[in-house]
Design a protein around this motif. Structure first.
Motif, PDB file in Angstrom:
ATOM      1  N   SER A  29      -3.515   1.529  -3.142  1.00 12.59           N
ATOM      2  CA  SER A  29      -3.023   1.618  -1.763  1.00 12.59           C
ATOM      3  C   SER A  29      -4.170   1.420  -0.771  1.00 12.59           C
ATOM      4  CB  SER A  29      -2.355   2.974  -1.542  1.00 12.59           C
ATOM      5  OG  SER A  29      -1.919   3.107  -0.213  1.00 12.59           O
ATOM      6  N   PHE A  30      -5.288   2.048  -1.040  1.00 10.35           N
ATOM      7  CA  PHE A  30      -6.478   1.906  -0.197  1.00 10.35           C
ATOM      8  C   PHE A  30      -6.883   0.434  -0.058  1.00 10.35           C
ATOM      9  CE2 PHE A  30     -11.074   1.268  -0.299  1.00 10.35           C
ATOM     10  CZ  PHE A  30     -11.511   1.976   0.810  1.00 10.35           C
ATOM     11  N   LEU A  31      -6.907  -0.272  -1.189  1.00 10.39           N
ATOM     12  CA  LEU A  31      -7.346  -1.669  -1.178  1.00 10.39           C
ATOM     13  C   LEU A  31      -6.383  -2.565  -0.417  1.00 10.39           C
ATOM     14  CD1 LEU A  31      -8.585  -1.969  -4.883  1.00 10.39           C
ATOM     15  CD2 LEU A  31      -9.984  -1.775  -2.811  1.00 10.39           C
ATOM     16  N   SER A  32      -5.077  -2.263  -0.476  1.00  3.84           N
ATOM     17  CA  SER A  32      -4.096  -3.094   0.216  1.00  3.84           C
ATOM     18  C   SER A  32      -4.086  -2.829   1.715  1.00  3.84           C
ATOM     19  CB  SER A  32      -2.704  -2.842  -0.373  1.00  3.84           C
ATOM     20  OG  SER A  32      -1.735  -3.613   0.295  1.00  3.84           O
ATOM     21  N   ILE A  33      -4.028  -1.570   2.110  1.00  7.07           N
ATOM     22  CA  ILE A  33      -3.896  -1.234   3.528  1.00  7.07           C
ATOM     23  C   ILE A  33      -5.148  -1.587   4.316  1.00  7.07           C
ATOM     24  CG2 ILE A  33      -3.626   0.718   5.137  1.00  7.07           C
ATOM     25  CD1 ILE A  33      -1.712   1.962   3.127  1.00  7.07           C
ATOM     26  N   ARG A  34      -6.310  -1.505   3.690  1.00  8.32           N
ATOM     27  CA  ARG A  34      -7.543  -1.825   4.416  1.00  8.32           C
ATOM     28  C   ARG A  34      -7.616  -3.302   4.798  1.00  8.32           C
ATOM     29  NH1 ARG A  34     -12.042  -3.833   1.552  1.00  8.32           N
ATOM     30  NH2 ARG A  34     -13.426  -2.669   2.929  1.00  8.32           N
ATOM     31  N   ARG A  35      -6.760  -4.140   4.192  1.00 14.58           N
ATOM     32  CA  ARG A  35      -6.748  -5.571   4.508  1.00 14.58           C
ATOM     33  C   ARG A  35      -5.860  -5.896   5.696  1.00 14.58           C
ATOM     34  NH1 ARG A  35      -4.723  -8.817  -0.060  1.00 14.58           N
ATOM     35  NH2 ARG A  35      -5.653 -10.559   1.078  1.00 14.58           N
ATOM     36  N   GLY A  57       0.809  -1.210   0.000  1.00 19.03           N
ATOM     37  CA  GLY A  57       0.000   0.000   0.000  1.00 19.03           C
ATOM     38  C   GLY A  57       0.841   1.258   0.000  1.00 19.03           C
ATOM     39  N   GLN A  58       1.902   1.255   0.814  1.00 15.08           N
ATOM     40  CA  GLN A  58       2.759   2.435   0.873  1.00 15.08           C
ATOM     41  C   GLN A  58       3.473   2.656  -0.448  1.00 15.08           C
ATOM     42  OE1 GLN A  58       6.397   2.373   1.282  1.00 15.08           O
ATOM     43  NE2 GLN A  58       6.841   4.330   2.246  1.00 15.08           N
ATOM     44  N   THR A  59       3.874   1.575  -1.122  1.00 11.54           N
ATOM     45  CA  THR A  59       4.531   1.703  -2.418  1.00 11.54           C
ATOM     46  C   THR A  59       3.597   2.352  -3.433  1.00 11.54           C
ATOM     47  OG1 THR A  59       5.879  -0.266  -2.001  1.00 11.54           O
ATOM     48  CG2 THR A  59       5.659   0.445  -4.291  1.00 11.54           C
ATOM     49  N   ASP A 100      -5.907   7.834   1.619  1.00 10.66           N
ATOM     50  CA  ASP A 100      -5.823   7.290   0.259  1.00 10.66           C
ATOM     51  C   ASP A 100      -7.116   7.548  -0.509  1.00 10.66           C
ATOM     52  OD1 ASP A 100      -3.253   6.280   0.045  1.00 10.66           O
ATOM     53  OD2 ASP A 100      -3.760   4.389   1.021  1.00 10.66           O
ATOM     54  N   ALA A 101      -8.237   7.306   0.141  1.00 12.59           N
ATOM     55  CA  ALA A 101      -9.527   7.526  -0.509  1.00 12.59           C
ATOM     56  C   ALA A 101      -9.706   8.999  -0.871  1.00 12.59           C
ATOM     57  CB  ALA A 101     -10.663   7.058   0.407  1.00 12.59           C
ATOM     58  N   GLY A 102      -9.324   9.890   0.029  1.00 16.32           N
ATOM     59  CA  GLY A 102      -9.475  11.316  -0.234  1.00 16.32           C
ATOM     60  C   GLY A 102      -8.623  11.784  -1.399  1.00 16.32           C
ATOM     61  N   ARG A 103      -7.367  11.302  -1.476  1.00 17.35           N
ATOM     62  CA  ARG A 103      -6.497  11.717  -2.580  1.00 17.35           C
ATOM     63  C   ARG A 103      -6.987  11.162  -3.911  1.00 17.35           C
ATOM     64  NH1 ARG A 103      -0.539  10.562  -0.163  1.00 17.35           N
ATOM     65  NH2 ARG A 103      -1.605   8.679   0.567  1.00 17.35           N
ATOM     66  N   TRP A 158      -5.156   7.005  17.401  1.00 15.74           N
ATOM     67  CA  TRP A 158      -6.012   6.212  16.533  1.00 15.74           C
ATOM     68  C   TRP A 158      -5.194   5.132  15.817  1.00 15.74           C
ATOM     69  CZ3 TRP A 158     -11.150   7.048  16.882  1.00 15.74           C
ATOM     70  CH2 TRP A 158     -11.558   8.262  17.416  1.00 15.74           C
ATOM     71  N   GLN A 159      -5.906   4.202  15.215  1.00 14.16           N
ATOM     72  CA  GLN A 159      -5.283   3.172  14.403  1.00 14.16           C
ATOM     73  C   GLN A 159      -4.693   3.815  13.147  1.00 14.16           C
ATOM     74  OE1 GLN A 159      -5.261  -0.302  15.073  1.00 14.16           O
ATOM     75  NE2 GLN A 159      -6.075   0.230  17.079  1.00 14.16           N
ATOM     76  N   THR A 160      -3.412   3.567  12.891  1.00 13.16           N
ATOM     77  CA  THR A 160      -2.801   4.153  11.702  1.00 13.16           C
ATOM     78  C   THR A 160      -3.439   3.605  10.422  1.00 13.16           C
ATOM     79  OG1 THR A 160      -1.063   2.455  11.727  1.00 13.16           O
ATOM     80  CG2 THR A 160      -0.597   4.538  12.858  1.00 13.16           C
TER      81      THR A 160
END
Length: 416
Positions: free
Chosen positions: A178-184, A13-15, A78-81, A68-70
């Motif tokens: 990134s959104f899809l990866s980090i949310r998992r 996600g960070q990548t 990610d969603a906002g950008r 909060w949870q990072t």
């Protein structure tokens, strides 16, 4: 470390997020220069607007991250950008993507990136053990290096060959990935226990400022980072004018030249996992900063008619990427090691605030010097100013750090 699925999801996600962010850093300025014929002052203002959230929001981001949870913060940013760039792409396709719209998009991307960057730096501490932090940071910063390879090249090529709206849409796709990866990420993070009556946000911010100010190593990192970021922002403003106008490079060539920092940064990440423990953290920091910053002094000597211009630019950016990344990873290891878990977000945000808070002024200075003195002289002056950063480190106790880093203080951190 790599066997941990949650860390792999963070890394992926960070990548993707960094790839989208680095593409944006080239797409928006090149669109302003090549399509809207923006002048030096307008380009400086555009970059300053995109960097202003660092000054305005970094401390608040740190206070939020420690409570909060990072994972939650990274997913939301990610969603906002992605939405902001998607809206920019639609506006561009409809013919409404002018300078005012670019200013709005640049500010929105900058604001959300502040929260993402603070969150991902704190997340690695919560996901891996302290004795694995250097390797984890090397992996995460290595992914940022990969983004530096693909992002500028992709952004420059799309603006030059296709259009700015398509370039903006490509960045939106990366933020979505990134959104899809980090949310998992499934692991529940260990965050400081909240008190029944949590302290006000200004008190939490003050605690972070006081902690960094009292620690000699972190205080020096702040000052050196502020000097580097101020002059680097000025350098990049002049540089983005110097390459297409003085050297007559196309958008694709500009993107490829800037992308050369990526392979260098990848090498710097690999070196960061070995050199500090062999030669000492202080020695590596000072020498790498001097070499990486000093190489930009060669850029003003280049001319567009020379056959060595593009190879020389690739070399300059590669060397800068290598040693600046070596500094970045080493500094992050120093900060994370000497900072208690409950203060990680605020310490990172405080350093971002002090270190990068002056970047809008640096961008404005770069635009001013390019207008008054010309891009070649302006680039030489601002590049020389970058050497203030290694000078500050060399004169401080940070330069005397050995092969091992001190443990974090045992003093309990106030609950968030």
């Amino acid at each position: 470390m790599w066997r941990d699925r949650d860390f792999r999801r963070l890394w992926v996600g960070q990548t993707a997020s960094q790839l989208g962010e680095h593409a944006c850093l080239v797409v928006l300025p090149l669109f302003a220069v090549l399509t809207l014929n923006a002048g030096a002052g307008q380009l400086g203002a555009l970059r300053a607007v995109g960097q202003a959230p660092i000054l305005l929001l970094s401390l608040f981001a740190g206070a939020w991250v420690d409570r909060w949870q990072t994972r939650t913060l990274m997913v939301l940013t990610d969603a906002g950008r992605a939405l902001a760039l998607g809206a920019a792409a639609v506006a561009g396709l409809l013919g409404g993507l002018g300078l005012p719209a670019l200013f709005v998009v640049a500010f929105a991307i900058g604001a959300l990136s502040v929260f993402f960057d603070v969150a991902y730096q704190a997340s690695s501490v919560r996901l891996v053990k302290r004795d694995q932090l250097v390797r984890a940071n090397s992996a995460l910063e290595g992914s940022r290096s990969a983004a530096q390879i693909g992002g500028p090249a992709l952004g420059g090529a799309l603006v030059s060959v296709l259009s700015a709206p398509i370039a903006a849409a490509s960045s939106a796709v990366f933020f979505t990935l990134s959104f899809l990866s980090i949310r998992r990420i499934g692991r529940r993070e260990s965050i400081p226990k909240r008190s029944e009556r949590p302290p006000r946000v200004w008190r939490r911010i003050h605690e972070g400022l006081r902690f960094v100010a009292r620690d000699t190593s972190l205080r020096t990192v702040c000052l050196a980072s502020a000097a580097f970021q101020f002059f680097f922002a000025a350098v990049m403003t002049v540089y983005l004018l110097f390459l297409p106008r003085d050297l007559h490079l196309s958008g694709t060539a500009v993107g490829l030249a800037l992308a050369a920092t990526g392979p260098g940064a990848l090498l710097g990440s690999l070196l960061a996992a070995r050199l500090p423990s062999r030669f000492g953290y202080g020695t590596v920091l000072v020498s790498a900063a001097a070499l990486g910053d000093g190489v930009f002094l060669f850029a003003p000597a280049l001319h567009g008619t020379s056959v060595v211009t593009v190879p020389a630019l690739l070399t300059v950016n590669f060397v800068f990427g290598t040693f600046s990344q070596l500094v970045n990873v080493t500094v992050m290891a120093v900060r994370q090691t000497v900072t208690p878990d409950g203060m990680q977000g605020r310490a990172a945000a405080t350093i971002n605030f002090v270190g990068m808070g002056l970047t809008p002024l640096g961008s404005l200075l770069g635009g001013f010097l390019a207008e008054v003195w010309g891009t070649r002289t302006g680039l030489l002056v601002t590049a020389a100013g970058m050497l203030l950063s290694p000078a500050l480190m060399a004169l401080s106790p940070l330069a005397r750090l050995g092969r091992t880093l001190p443990a974090p203080p045992e003093t309990p951190v106030p609950s968030a």
